[in-house]
Design an enzyme around this catalytic site. Structure first.
Site, mmCIF file in Angstrom:
data_model
loop_
_atom_site.group_PDB
_atom_site.id
_atom_site.type_symbol
_atom_site.label_atom_id
_atom_site.label_comp_id
_atom_site.label_asym_id
_atom_site.label_seq_id
_atom_site.Cartn_x
_atom_site.Cartn_y
_atom_site.Cartn_z
ATOM 1 N N LYS A 87 0.546 -1.184 0.059
ATOM 2 C CA LYS A 87 0.087 0.077 -0.425
ATOM 3 C C LYS A 87 1.013 1.274 0.088
ATOM 4 O O LYS A 87 0.178 2.493 -0.585
ATOM 5 C CB LYS A 87 -0.937 0.445 1.638
ATOM 6 C CG LYS A 87 -1.768 -0.786 1.409
ATOM 7 C CD LYS A 87 -2.997 -1.146 2.298
ATOM 8 C CE LYS A 87 -1.996 -1.421 3.472
ATOM 9 N NZ LYS A 87 -1.455 -2.836 4.014
ATOM 10 N N PHE A 89 12.445 -6.277 3.663
ATOM 11 C CA PHE A 89 13.230 -7.110 4.342
ATOM 12 C C PHE A 89 12.451 -8.183 5.628
ATOM 13 O O PHE A 89 12.844 -9.146 5.309
ATOM 14 C CB PHE A 89 14.424 -6.340 5.037
ATOM 15 C CG PHE A 89 15.050 -7.120 6.676
ATOM 16 C CD1 PHE A 89 16.004 -8.345 6.209
ATOM 17 C CD2 PHE A 89 15.047 -5.973 7.141
ATOM 18 C CE1 PHE A 89 16.621 -8.764 7.545
ATOM 19 C CE2 PHE A 89 15.771 -6.445 8.377
ATOM 20 C CZ PHE A 89 16.267 -7.886 8.173
ATOM 21 N N ASP A 94 9.878 -12.459 8.081
ATOM 22 C CA ASP A 94 8.511 -13.310 8.118
ATOM 23 C C ASP A 94 8.084 -14.383 7.717
ATOM 24 O O ASP A 94 7.294 -15.445 8.456
ATOM 25 C CB ASP A 94 7.148 -12.294 8.724
ATOM 26 C CG ASP A 94 6.838 -12.527 9.791
ATOM 27 O OD1 ASP A 94 6.929 -12.629 10.906
ATOM 28 O OD2 ASP A 94 5.452 -12.410 8.895
ATOM 29 N N ASP A 136 7.103 -17.628 9.231
ATOM 30 C CA ASP A 136 6.002 -18.202 9.841
ATOM 31 C C ASP A 136 5.217 -19.536 8.776
ATOM 32 O O ASP A 136 4.109 -19.109 8.836
ATOM 33 C CB ASP A 136 4.808 -16.737 9.607
ATOM 34 C CG ASP A 136 5.135 -15.879 11.000
ATOM 35 O OD1 ASP A 136 5.419 -16.269 11.914
ATOM 36 O OD2 ASP A 136 4.549 -14.822 10.787
ATOM 37 N N ARG A 195 0.989 -13.168 -0.485
ATOM 38 C CA ARG A 195 1.858 -12.081 0.224
ATOM 39 C C ARG A 195 1.564 -10.919 -0.607
ATOM 40 O O ARG A 195 2.165 -10.968 -1.773
ATOM 41 C CB ARG A 195 3.215 -11.979 0.614
ATOM 42 C CG ARG A 195 3.840 -10.308 0.558
ATOM 43 C CD ARG A 195 3.657 -9.916 2.648
ATOM 44 N NE ARG A 195 3.471 -10.347 3.647
ATOM 45 C CZ ARG A 195 3.268 -10.401 4.784
ATOM 46 N NH1 ARG A 195 2.592 -9.910 5.212
ATOM 47 N NH2 ARG A 195 3.701 -11.237 6.015
ATOM 48 N N ASP A 229 7.686 -12.104 19.563
ATOM 49 C CA ASP A 229 6.422 -13.187 18.875
ATOM 50 C C ASP A 229 6.994 -14.455 18.753
ATOM 51 O O ASP A 229 5.592 -15.497 19.194
ATOM 52 C CB ASP A 229 6.001 -12.255 17.653
ATOM 53 C CG ASP A 229 5.042 -12.895 16.805
ATOM 54 O OD1 ASP A 229 4.277 -13.873 17.609
ATOM 55 O OD2 ASP A 229 5.291 -12.837 15.424
ATOM 56 N N LYS A 268 7.414 -4.710 17.409
ATOM 57 C CA LYS A 268 7.795 -5.789 15.674
ATOM 58 C C LYS A 268 7.054 -5.047 15.291
ATOM 59 O O LYS A 268 7.048 -4.662 13.854
ATOM 60 C CB LYS A 268 6.987 -7.046 16.065
ATOM 61 C CG LYS A 268 6.682 -7.624 14.533
ATOM 62 C CD LYS A 268 6.450 -8.463 14.869
ATOM 63 C CE LYS A 268 6.126 -9.970 13.295
ATOM 64 N NZ LYS A 268 5.592 -11.157 13.505
ATOM 65 N N PHE A 320 -3.097 -0.603 14.673
ATOM 66 C CA PHE A 320 -3.444 -0.703 13.351
ATOM 67 C C PHE A 320 -3.412 -2.284 13.289
ATOM 68 O O PHE A 320 -3.916 -3.111 12.899
ATOM 69 C CB PHE A 320 -1.873 -0.177 12.515
ATOM 70 C CG PHE A 320 -1.601 -0.929 11.151
ATOM 71 C CD1 PHE A 320 -2.320 -0.711 10.556
ATOM 72 C CD2 PHE A 320 -0.299 -2.272 11.605
ATOM 73 C CE1 PHE A 320 -1.589 -0.975 9.314
ATOM 74 C CE2 PHE A 320 0.025 -2.193 10.049
ATOM 75 C CZ PHE A 320 -0.830 -2.051 8.890
ATOM 76 N N ASP A 326 -5.345 -5.629 11.473
ATOM 77 C CA ASP A 326 -4.344 -6.273 11.479
ATOM 78 C C ASP A 326 -4.459 -8.208 11.577
ATOM 79 O O ASP A 326 -4.870 -8.697 10.612
ATOM 80 C CB ASP A 326 -2.961 -5.967 11.045
ATOM 81 C CG ASP A 326 -2.231 -6.408 9.796
ATOM 82 O OD1 ASP A 326 -2.877 -6.050 8.469
ATOM 83 O OD2 ASP A 326 -1.127 -7.496 9.959
ATOM 84 N N ASP A 327 -4.953 -7.417 13.053
ATOM 85 C CA ASP A 327 -5.415 -9.017 13.298
ATOM 86 C C ASP A 327 -7.116 -9.096 12.816
ATOM 87 O O ASP A 327 -7.423 -10.991 12.687
ATOM 88 C CB ASP A 327 -5.098 -9.487 14.954
ATOM 89 C CG ASP A 327 -4.076 -9.211 15.192
ATOM 90 O OD1 ASP A 327 -2.802 -9.097 14.309
ATOM 91 O OD2 ASP A 327 -3.262 -8.804 16.461
#
Length: 395
Positions: free
Chosen positions: A100, A139, A144, A148, A153, A215, A242, A281, A285-286
């Site tokens: 974005k 990066f 990540d 994960d 993405r 995390d 994070k 934010f 996102d969650d």
């Protein structure tokens, strides 16, 4: 490991270079459309959108130049590095420019609020700093996604999921990080704020790495589920370190240093507001990870199966009956589609969506009050513009 391909063949970078060009053409075409039949209010909205698109166009217009700068970096220039630099061009063009770009663009928009008489040269440097934030983001995301075992993405396969990448993506993330400092040195070394922004990037990387550690160690993807660690205090610490520093404080702090604002009081005031905004934010996102449509948010949410200490499960644990707690313990953190759906069904039974909607509204109002009371000598518009971009967002 995580089903990652270890094949070593290399794929051609032409396709995604072409995709970047196609994106530019579409963006410029869309920004030039104005509805001449609109009424006064609609014209105002259209002009506002046109102005926003214009900033995006100007931001996008320097990306190719920066890629060339990194690929032609004197430190690694030579005929024996040609293959590596061709590979790294694809790394950059696949991973950096398609988000974005709110973080990157916010450097220039914040700088314009802080220095009303800025020159075009200064604005270009602000946009370069903005792209450094976007490279830094790339990066973090490339690394990540590997940690994960993510799938998509930004609407396309994660970089490590592409044929011929696999664990090479770890080294590619190192390239994206190092590119930030190559760009800074080439374009900003003669500026009085150069050392301040270099140190700020180093601090931000350290902060984000600490957040990633919190995390990963609070809820290991393949570890034993321990809901005693899933507290709001733990969640807030993960989010702060994070996400909030690099996503919200960094862009504004860069603009402040450019504008000659480096005093501790001003940065402390900005940090207070922006870290709270970062928390807001991440809660969004969650929620979108669970409820957002993959074609809209650009990724397939995996927080439930990845055993993430996320806002939704923390709220569910606070509200759960003994029976509901047992359902969570039996189904959360497992890569089983039926168990993921069982958790989502439980969230629906507990009306977590309503809890989120109430939180979003009350937190936004609190954020606006915090801006008004804590911005000090800084223009409130620096913060309200950022907040309005994320309020009620769908992706």
């Amino acid at each position: 490991m995580c089903g990652i391909s270890l094949r070593k063949h290399r794929c051609c970078c032409h396709y995604h270079r072409q995709s970047w060009d196609q994106y530019r053409v579409r963006s410029e075409s869309n920004s030039s459309e104005v509805d001449t039949s609109a009424n006064t209010q609609e014209m105002g909205d259209s002009n506002e959108k046109k102005g926003a698109a214009s900033e995006l166009e100007q931001f996008d217009s320097i990306f190719a130049e920066l890629v060339d700068d990194v690929i032609n970096c004197p430190a690694v220039k030579g005929t024996d590095t040609t293959a590596a630099m061709k590979w790294f061009r694809e790394v950059a063009e696949y991973n950096v420019p398609f988000g974005k770009k709110n973080r990157g663009i916010s450097v220039a928009t914040s700088f314009k609020e802080l220095k009303k008489d800025c020159t075009e040269g200064e604005l270009k440097r602000a946009r370069i700093l903005g792209w450094c934030v976007e490279w830094l983001q790339a990066f973090f995301l490339v690394a990540d996604d590997i940690m994960d075992a993510s799938i998509t993405r930004r609407g396309q396969p994660c970089w490590y999921k592409k044929d011929g990448v696999g664990l090479t993506g770890i080294n590619d993330s190192f390239f994206l990080e190092s590119a930030v400092f190559q760009i800074l040195r080439k374009h900003l070394k003669d500026q009085p704020y150069y050392l301040s922004v270099v140190e700020l990037f180093h601090d931000t990387i350290m902060q984000t790495v600490v957040g990633q550690c919190l995390d990963m160690t609070t809820a290991p993807p393949e570890g034993t589920i321990d809901f005693t660690k899933f507290t709001m205090e733990t969640y807030s610490a993960i989010v702060k370190w994070k996400t909030a520093f690099y996503s919200f404080y960094l862009p504004v702090a860069l603009a402040m240093h450019m504008a000659g604002i480096s005093d501790e009081a001003s940065h402390s005031a900005a940090k207070t507001i922006l870290l709270q905004m970062g928390h807001f934010f991440q809660v969004q996102d969650d929620y979108l990870d669970c409820y957002g449509a993959p074609e809209v948010i650009g990724k397939i949410g995996t927080d439930i199966q990845d055993n993430k200490c996320g806002w939704l499960v923390v709220q569910a644990l606070k509200l759960a009956t003994p029976h509901q707690l047992k359902v969570l313990q039996d189904n959360y953190g497992q890569h089983d589609a039926e168990k993921v759906e069982r958790v989502k069904k439980l969230y629906k039974e507990m009306d977590i969506s309503r809890v989120y909607a109430d939180y979003e509204e009350s937190s936004y109002q609190e954020l606006m009050s915090l801006i008004n009371s804590s911005c000090g000598t800084l223009p409130p518009a620096v913060f309200t513009a950022f907040a309005q971009k994320i309020y009620k967002r769908q992706k």
